[in-house]
Design a protein around this motif. Structure first.
Motif, short mmCIF file in Angstrom:
data_model
loop_
_atom_site.label_atom_id
_atom_site.label_comp_id
_atom_site.label_asym_id
_atom_site.label_seq_id
_atom_site.Cartn_x
_atom_site.Cartn_y
_atom_site.Cartn_z
N HIS A 34 0.86 -1.18 0.00
CA HIS A 34 0.00 0.00 0.00
C HIS A 34 0.90 1.23 0.00
O HIS A 34 1.69 1.44 0.92
CB HIS A 34 -0.90 -0.04 1.24
CG HIS A 34 -1.89 1.08 1.31
ND1 HIS A 34 -3.10 1.07 0.65
CD2 HIS A 34 -1.84 2.26 1.98
CE1 HIS A 34 -3.76 2.18 0.92
NE2 HIS A 34 -3.01 2.93 1.72
N HIS A 75 -2.55 4.61 -3.07
CA HIS A 75 -3.63 5.36 -2.44
C HIS A 75 -3.37 6.83 -2.69
O HIS A 75 -2.50 7.44 -2.06
CB HIS A 75 -3.65 5.01 -0.94
CG HIS A 75 -4.68 5.75 -0.16
ND1 HIS A 75 -4.70 5.75 1.23
CD2 HIS A 75 -5.74 6.51 -0.55
CE1 HIS A 75 -5.72 6.49 1.64
NE2 HIS A 75 -6.35 6.97 0.59
N ASP A 201 -8.44 1.17 5.91
CA ASP A 201 -7.13 1.80 6.04
C ASP A 201 -7.15 2.80 7.18
O ASP A 201 -7.92 3.76 7.16
CB ASP A 201 -6.80 2.50 4.71
CG ASP A 201 -5.46 3.21 4.72
OD1 ASP A 201 -4.66 3.01 5.65
OD2 ASP A 201 -5.21 3.97 3.76
ZN ZN Z 1 -3.49 4.69 2.77
#
Ligand code: ZN
Ligand code: DX5
Length: 245
Positions: A34, A75, A201
């Motif tokens: 991530h 992200h 998250d």
């Molecule tokens: Zn994140």
């Protein structure tokens, strides 16, 4: 619920030795990486851009299939998500997860935004797919889940997201407290979409994973809980078991 996907957030890794940290977390059992991209505008913090992603990509094998091991889950906490699609594709991003709030309003409202930077979520999803990446859509705590129904019900699969990210902290920083108040969004999504990849998250770790898993999340981001652990492999295994149980 689909199988667990564990995605350590490299925001909590050692930035001075990032390539090694990335390959190590994969060897410790992580599925995805991530990668938190922040522009100092959509969120009050800065991280890194395409040149860094290029470098760390070379330390991690490319996934051999969609959603496979080594997927770069980017992200995008940035105000102008459309502008960076091609650059992140070229840098090695596999899944481009933009914020609903940015696609819908921030760029469009900013007086500097050029007309080609204004884009609806469904147009942006199509554009991400046309550029050969999976598309994710993220919502901040203040955004109700209801904004997603139209987007998810689109009959044109080119315009449907491959993943929804429900933020369980205010985006911007690692190490914040998990917001259980966001879990009803996950429950509502799971109820309607048994096969959707639902990512959570923020504040996930051994003490919060059960709540998130029970709500129906299957893609688990964890930064401080993984990189701050004595035994990261054990934490990754524990997170996976909680989802797959
Ligand atoms: Zn994140
Ligand atoms: C926050 C980021 C998260 C962050 C999570 O804006 O999106 O990915 O790294 O960190 P932890 O797991 O420490 O809450």
């Amino acid at each position: 619920t689909p199988p667990a996907i564990i995605a350590p957030s490299i925001l909590s890794a050692d930035f001075a030795d990032l390539g090694a940290a990335c390959s190590k977390t994969i060897s410790q059992g992580a599925d995805w990486l991530h990668v938190d991209i922040m522009d100092g505008h959509f969120v009050p913090n800065l991280t890194f851009g395409p040149p860094v992603v290029v470098k760390i990509r070379s330390h991690v094998d490319k996934p051999t299939q969609a959603y496979g091991k080594g997927t770069f889950d980017c992200h995008m906490m940035i105000a102008e998500p459309k502008k960076w699609v091609k650059e992140f594709k070229n840098a090695g991003c596999d899944l481009y997860c933009f914020h609903y709030e940015a696609a819908n309003s921030s760029a469009a409202e900013s007086p500097e935004a050029k007309s080609d930077e204004k884009t609806s979520p469904r147009e942006l999803i199509r554009y991400i797919h046309d550029n050969g990446m999976l598309a994710g859509i993220a919502i901040k705590p203040a955004t109700p889940v209801d904004v997603l129904w139209d987007i998810l019900e689109n009959p044109d699969e080119k315009e449907r997201p491959d993943m929804v990210l429900v933020m369980t902290v205010e985006p911007g920083f690692g190490g914040q407290k998990f917001m259980a108040s966001e879990l009803p969004k996950v429950e509502a999504l799971r109820k309607r979409y048994p096969n959707l990849n639902i990512e959570v998250d923020g504040g996930l770790g051994p003490s919060t994973i059960d709540q998130a898993a029970d709500a129906g999340a299957n893609v688990i981001v964890a930064g401080s809980a993984v990189f701050g652990a004595k035994d990261p492999a054990e934490v990754i295994a524990l997170l996976r078991e909680a989802v797959d149980k």
